[in-house]
Design a protein around this motif. Structure first.
Motif, mmCIF file in Angstrom:
data_model
loop_
_atom_site.group_PDB
_atom_site.id
_atom_site.type_symbol
_atom_site.label_atom_id
_atom_site.label_comp_id
_atom_site.label_asym_id
_atom_site.label_seq_id
_atom_site.Cartn_x
_atom_site.Cartn_y
_atom_site.Cartn_z
ATOM 1 N N THR A 182 63.710 22.920 26.501
ATOM 2 C CA THR A 182 64.693 22.535 25.965
ATOM 3 C C THR A 182 64.751 20.866 25.934
ATOM 4 N N SER A 183 64.405 20.236 27.148
ATOM 5 C CA SER A 183 64.262 18.764 27.041
ATOM 6 C C SER A 183 63.478 18.284 25.970
ATOM 7 N N GLU A 184 62.421 18.996 25.740
ATOM 8 C CA GLU A 184 61.280 18.601 24.825
ATOM 9 C C GLU A 184 61.889 18.728 23.412
ATOM 10 N N ILE A 185 62.843 19.530 23.148
ATOM 11 C CA ILE A 185 63.731 19.664 21.879
ATOM 12 C C ILE A 185 64.663 18.380 21.550
ATOM 13 N N ILE A 186 65.250 18.092 22.714
ATOM 14 C CA ILE A 186 66.200 17.237 22.713
ATOM 15 C C ILE A 186 65.665 15.756 22.323
ATOM 16 N N HIS A 187 64.612 15.581 23.049
ATOM 17 C CA HIS A 187 63.934 14.138 23.060
ATOM 18 C C HIS A 187 62.812 14.050 22.032
ATOM 19 N N GLY A 188 62.597 14.915 21.108
ATOM 20 C CA GLY A 188 61.783 15.169 20.165
ATOM 21 C C GLY A 188 60.402 15.390 20.387
ATOM 22 N N GLY A 189 60.040 15.789 21.712
ATOM 23 C CA GLY A 189 58.691 16.121 22.168
ATOM 24 C C GLY A 189 58.449 17.500 21.323
ATOM 25 N N GLU A 190 59.245 18.402 21.171
ATOM 26 C CA GLU A 190 58.668 19.394 20.173
ATOM 27 C C GLU A 190 59.458 19.556 18.920
ATOM 28 N N THR A 191 58.730 19.537 17.871
ATOM 29 C CA THR A 191 59.368 19.474 16.542
ATOM 30 C C THR A 191 59.211 20.739 15.705
ATOM 31 N N ASN A 192 58.515 21.645 16.354
ATOM 32 C CA ASN A 192 58.162 22.873 15.663
ATOM 33 C C ASN A 192 58.928 24.251 16.205
ATOM 34 N N TYR A 193 60.203 24.635 15.402
ATOM 35 C CA TYR A 193 60.945 25.411 16.258
ATOM 36 C C TYR A 193 60.255 26.855 16.556
ATOM 37 N N ILE A 194 59.132 27.184 15.361
ATOM 38 C CA ILE A 194 58.553 28.305 15.812
ATOM 39 C C ILE A 194 57.977 28.525 17.299
ATOM 40 N N MET A 195 57.020 27.260 17.638
ATOM 41 C CA MET A 195 56.525 27.222 19.056
ATOM 42 C C MET A 195 57.495 27.079 20.307
ATOM 43 N N ALA A 196 58.618 26.230 19.951
ATOM 44 C CA ALA A 196 59.601 26.228 20.879
ATOM 45 C C ALA A 196 60.407 27.704 20.979
ATOM 46 N N THR A 197 60.467 28.410 19.873
ATOM 47 C CA THR A 197 61.073 29.744 20.193
ATOM 48 C C THR A 197 60.126 30.535 20.934
ATOM 49 N N VAL A 198 58.958 30.616 20.809
ATOM 50 C CA VAL A 198 57.812 31.146 21.546
ATOM 51 C C VAL A 198 57.799 30.966 22.889
ATOM 52 N N THR A 199 57.885 29.750 23.405
ATOM 53 C CA THR A 199 57.927 29.303 24.694
ATOM 54 C C THR A 199 59.308 29.673 25.418
ATOM 55 N N LEU A 200 60.472 29.789 24.830
ATOM 56 C CA LEU A 200 61.719 30.304 25.234
ATOM 57 C C LEU A 200 61.704 31.780 25.337
#
Length: 222
Positions: A182-200
């Protein structure tokens, strides 16, 4: 003045991009959780057996690699659903096993409620405080690898104590991973929502199964 305007414009653009990734991630995560619940329900209703450790690992890592490869295309979304649907199928027999135990329904519902409360609480904390948890990345990677190998060892050599310890470790590690992602998304460390979804999704899946194991053990059912 122009430089200040450029900085302000860049900041707004960055915030808009972050908010878009965040919205897309939670929208896709919600849909994949529903789809996973459907496939788990089908597995329970049809009493399908668990595919086993080898098929589960091959299917998981194979679909995970495919999703990573396709993450920048529309096929990446289809791959996410394939991955989460498959994980739902593997989850069904596990839930069914607990449901067939005395007090199993209460164990499953408690694990489900605990998973939801932990996820919402940690995500909400990261979103409201906007703290940077990127420093946890290295620790989480090593911890997950150690816990994963220990879990395989506990299964192969049938060591109940180690298995419980691994489940406790995964509860802590997955909680940390939720904060980190979640922190990575907020601070721009993760810009790919597909990979962010998989991780969560993987965090939620492992958190739920680990809580199931621990609650089952404390209830004297394991």
């Amino acid at each position: 003045m122009n430089q200040n305007q450029s900085v302000a414009t860049g900041t707004r653009a960055s915030e808009l991009s972050t908010n878009k990734v965040l919205r897309n991630t939670y929208a896709l995560l919600s849909m994949t959780l529903i789809f996973s619940a459907v496939t788990a329900g089908l597995s329970i209703a049809n009493n399908w057996p668990h595919p086993g450790l080898i098929i589960t690992l091959v299917g998981y890592f194979g679909l995970l690699f495919l999703t990573s490869y396709l993450r920048n295309s529309v096929w990446g979304i289809a791959s996410v659903f394939a991955l989460t649907g498959f994980m739902g199928l593997t989850l069904g027999p596990i839930i069914s096993m607990y449901l067939n135990l005395p007090g199993g329904s209460q164990i499953v519902m408690t694990a489900l409620g605990g998973t939801g409360a932990i996820f919402l609480g940690l995500s909400g904390y990261a979103l409201t405080t906007r703290k940077d948890f990127s420093f946890m990345g290295g620790f989480l990677m090593v911890g997950i690898l150690v816990a994963f190998l220990a879990g395989i060892g506990a299964m192969l050599f049938s060591i109940p104590g180690l298995s419980l310890a691994v489940s406790a470790m995964f509860v802590l590690l997955m909680s940390g991973l939720i904060l980190y992602q979640t922190s990575e998304i907020i601070h721009g460390g993760e810009t790919n929502y597909i990979m962010a979804t998989v991780t969560l999704y993987v965090s939620i899946y492992n958190l739920f199964t680990s809580l199931l194991h621990l609650l089952g053990a404390f209830a004297g059912e394991d």
